[in-house]
Every structure is written in C-alpha cells, then in structure tokens.
Design an enzyme around this catalytic site. Sequence first.
Site, PDB file in Angstrom:
ATOM      1  N   ARG A 116     -25.279  -4.275  16.882  1.00 34.55           N
ATOM      2  CA  ARG A 116     -24.998  -3.002  17.557  1.00 34.55           C
ATOM      3  C   ARG A 116     -25.774  -1.840  16.937  1.00 34.55           C
ATOM      4  O   ARG A 116     -26.199  -1.916  15.786  1.00 34.55           O
ATOM      5  CB  ARG A 116     -23.501  -2.675  17.435  1.00 34.55           C
ATOM      6  CG  ARG A 116     -22.639  -3.477  18.363  1.00 34.55           C
ATOM      7  CD  ARG A 116     -21.173  -3.255  18.061  1.00 34.55           C
ATOM      8  NE  ARG A 116     -20.348  -3.885  19.083  1.00 34.55           N
ATOM      9  CZ  ARG A 116     -19.066  -4.141  18.949  1.00 34.55           C
ATOM     10  NH1 ARG A 116     -18.439  -3.827  17.829  1.00 34.55           N
ATOM     11  NH2 ARG A 116     -18.384  -4.707  19.928  1.00 34.55           N
ATOM     12  N   GLY A 161     -18.043  32.781   5.256  1.00 31.10           N
ATOM     13  CA  GLY A 161     -17.199  33.640   6.085  1.00 31.10           C
ATOM     14  C   GLY A 161     -16.084  34.277   5.270  1.00 31.10           C
ATOM     15  O   GLY A 161     -15.874  35.496   5.316  1.00 31.10           O
ATOM     16  N   ARG A 172     -21.741   1.964  19.400  1.00 34.88           N
ATOM     17  CA  ARG A 172     -20.381   2.408  19.071  1.00 34.88           C
ATOM     18  C   ARG A 172     -20.504   3.694  18.281  1.00 34.88           C
ATOM     19  O   ARG A 172     -21.512   3.926  17.597  1.00 34.88           O
ATOM     20  CB  ARG A 172     -19.636   1.366  18.218  1.00 34.88           C
ATOM     21  CG  ARG A 172     -19.296   0.085  18.939  1.00 34.88           C
ATOM     22  CD  ARG A 172     -18.192   0.298  19.980  1.00 34.88           C
ATOM     23  NE  ARG A 172     -17.753  -0.972  20.574  1.00 34.88           N
ATOM     24  CZ  ARG A 172     -18.293  -1.541  21.649  1.00 34.88           C
ATOM     25  NH1 ARG A 172     -19.334  -0.951  22.249  1.00 34.88           N
ATOM     26  NH2 ARG A 172     -17.814  -2.675  22.119  1.00 34.88           N
ATOM     27  N   THR A 204     -17.689  24.788   0.088  1.00 33.15           N
ATOM     28  CA  THR A 204     -17.754  24.327   1.480  1.00 33.15           C
ATOM     29  C   THR A 204     -18.467  22.992   1.530  1.00 33.15           C
ATOM     30  O   THR A 204     -19.512  22.825   0.892  1.00 33.15           O
ATOM     31  CB  THR A 204     -18.488  25.300   2.430  1.00 33.15           C
ATOM     32  OG1 THR A 204     -18.723  24.631   3.675  1.00 33.15           O
ATOM     33  CG2 THR A 204     -19.826  25.786   1.899  1.00 33.15           C
ATOM     34  N   ILE A 205     -17.894  22.067   2.275  1.00 32.25           N
ATOM     35  CA  ILE A 205     -18.577  20.784   2.424  1.00 32.25           C
ATOM     36  C   ILE A 205     -19.919  20.980   3.136  1.00 32.25           C
ATOM     37  O   ILE A 205     -20.806  20.162   3.006  1.00 32.25           O
ATOM     38  CB  ILE A 205     -17.722  19.749   3.189  1.00 32.25           C
ATOM     39  CG1 ILE A 205     -17.485  20.162   4.649  1.00 32.25           C
ATOM     40  CG2 ILE A 205     -16.414  19.481   2.483  1.00 32.25           C
ATOM     41  CD1 ILE A 205     -16.949  19.024   5.518  1.00 32.25           C
ATOM     42  N   ASP A 206     -20.062  22.085   3.868  1.00 37.24           N
ATOM     43  CA  ASP A 206     -21.285  22.310   4.655  1.00 37.24           C
ATOM     44  C   ASP A 206     -22.492  22.638   3.765  1.00 37.24           C
ATOM     45  O   ASP A 206     -23.634  22.509   4.192  1.00 37.24           O
ATOM     46  CB  ASP A 206     -21.078  23.458   5.646  1.00 37.24           C
ATOM     47  CG  ASP A 206     -19.851  23.252   6.527  1.00 37.24           C
ATOM     48  OD1 ASP A 206     -19.440  22.084   6.680  1.00 37.24           O
ATOM     49  OD2 ASP A 206     -19.307  24.245   7.027  1.00 37.24           O
TER      50      ASP A 206
END
Length: 359
Positions: free
Chosen positions: A176, A117, A276, A139-141
């Site tokens: 869990r 962007g 969780r 970018t971490i993306d």
Amino acid sequence: MIKRIGILTSGGDCAGLNAAIRAVVLRAHDRYGWTVIGIHEGTAGLLDDPPRAEALAPAAFDGTVLRRGGTILGTTNKGDPFAFPMPDGSLKDRSDEIIRGYRKLGLDALIGVGGDGSLQILRRLASQGGINLVGIPKTIDNDIGLTEVSIGYDTAVQVATEALDRLQPTAASHSRVMVLEVMGRDAGHIALATGIAGGADVILLPEIPYRIAHVARHIERLKEQGRNFALVVVAEAVKTESGESVHGASGGAAAYGGIGAWLARSIAEATGAETRVTVLGHVQRGGAPSPRDRLMASAFGVKAVDLIAEGRFDSMVAWRHRKAVAVPLADAVASYQSVDVDGILVMTARGLGICLGDA
Ligand code: F6P
C-alpha cells in the site's frame, strides 16, 4: 527587588512544559529564594476573582513532573484578552481585568511559556500593565523566530517518526501507499524532519508547491524498481492541488485537518495504488517529553529566571549556536520561522531522493 514571580503556560500544550515549570521553580527557589506562583489556564486564570493560582513548592517537583506530558498549570488557546469571546457572541477587551488579576497576586515579574500568538498577547499585556515579562518559546510547530528550537517540537517529531516506523511494515505487508498527516500549523517543520528521519518517499510541505503528477510519477518509479509500498508525509496546512485549504470537522475554520485523506484519494486515482491515511493529530502533543525537550525546557527555565534576576525584561530565551540566550521578545514574535526551502533539511531530503512534489 524581586521576591515573587509568576509563571503561566499559554496556547496549545506540548510535551516539556512541566520540565520548564520545574526548572523555573527550582532555580528561583534555590538560587534566589523567590516564591513562584503558578497561574492556572494561562491568562484565563487571572480573570477570576480571586485569580486561580497556587504557590509552587520545589518539593512538589522531586519525582514525576519532569516526565509528564501536558501542563500541570493548564492552558488555553482561546480567549484573546483583547477580543475575548463573550457568551452573547460579542468580543470584549478584558485586558484591564487580567492586569488587575496579575496585580492581586503581588507578583514582581512573570514568565510566560507560549507560542508566537500567546507571547505576542502577553507582550501587549505587559506593556499595557507595566508587567516585567520574560518569555519561554514552546510549540510543536517550531515556527517561532530567533530560536532554533521550541519546547515540544522534538517530542512531536519523535512521535511522528515512530508512526512511520509502524506504518512501514504494514504498508509493505499489504503493498500500500501510506499517507501520514502531521501537525505543524502553517509550517512544515514536523513533516520535513519526520519524513527524513522516518524514511518517507514523499514529503509535502506548505512551503513548497507540488503537483500530484510528480508525486504519482515518483511512486510509480519506485514500483518499477521493485518496491511494493510507499510512505508519504503531508503537513496539515498543505492545500489541495488547486489551492484550497482543508479544515477539520472539529475545530472551526482555524483548525487544519483532512488534507491527508484528499491526498490519499488523489494518489489512488493517479496511480491505481491502494492507499490508506493516518491523521496523527494530538498524539504528537501528548506523552512523555523526549530527553531533548526535557533538556531544552530545563535550560530555558533556568535562563528565564536568571534574566529576571538581571532585570532583562521584555525578552525571550532562545536556543542559538548551542547556547540559551536572550533575544528581544518583540523581534522573536515578529519573525515567523517557516521551513527554509534552501536550507539543509530540504537539501538533505532532495539529496536522499525524497520527492517534495515539485519535480
Ligand atoms: O500550534 C500547535 C498545534 O498543535 C498545531 O500544530 C495544530 O494545528 C493546532 O495546534 C491544533 O489546535 P487545537 O489543539 O486547538 O486543535
């Protein structure tokens, strides 16, 4: 002739930005004798009169900066110069003011460190204002096209993997199902890499449609095999089973967040397991950069300066086939890179028996 270049960081911060700034300053100064001006808070720093900027001396980069997260220059992921939000709620085109600010700094070229962007916006400004621009992808993306990696991605995966390492023993202690929600915007790169590296049992990605029934069956099968816990990684942009986007409470419509809680509830209902959820959030962006992010950032910074010296503007540095190379900026920002559903990492996950929710 080039004598004075600017650098700005734009969009969301990530680990490794300071390593890139350092590399630019050291290379520009040592190899070419140029002055480097650091512009504060991305293009926002150019809106002020005088523009908010400072000369970056190599001596300032001799110690801690390489190791530090965030960006010493500041950044912003709001305020598109072409549709700038004004106090009265209207949107104003302020691109000419930004170009004026750039001119006031007397710069011969600009290095923009940004995501797709930000780089798109910078490119538009550059063509409107005749700015000699070179981009560095961050970018971490990890969703910028034409480069195998962007700065910040590796650290984000490291942080998220460490989270799984910490969740596994507590999951096993309490029998869990632990759901970990990770960032990545519309791409599932962080989730996929983290899930494989951290030994997840289920990974849900925006790129692969899923059914809760498949996820539940996989978890129940693990239980039948004697396992008392399960680890689930979900990318923030994954939708509910009926296709609704989930958005966080904090950041308006554009901010993802919350799918983890929905998923944990759905798994509990479908399996009876105690679940969780952990939402990792901005922890993935902060902290010291990993060695690999420092390396990428350093290679990108040096290469970007060399591209300016060669007059190869309107380009972006990219990592391809073990090399830092130049690619056309227009092509890079036009080619979004989501997870390749037939790619090696998806195949690896399937090969390991990880459930991707689709079968
Ligand atoms: O693009 C980077 C990113 O961290 C995304 O993974 C995430 O969705 C978004 O930015 C968060 O943005 P903000 O910092 O505005 O909350």
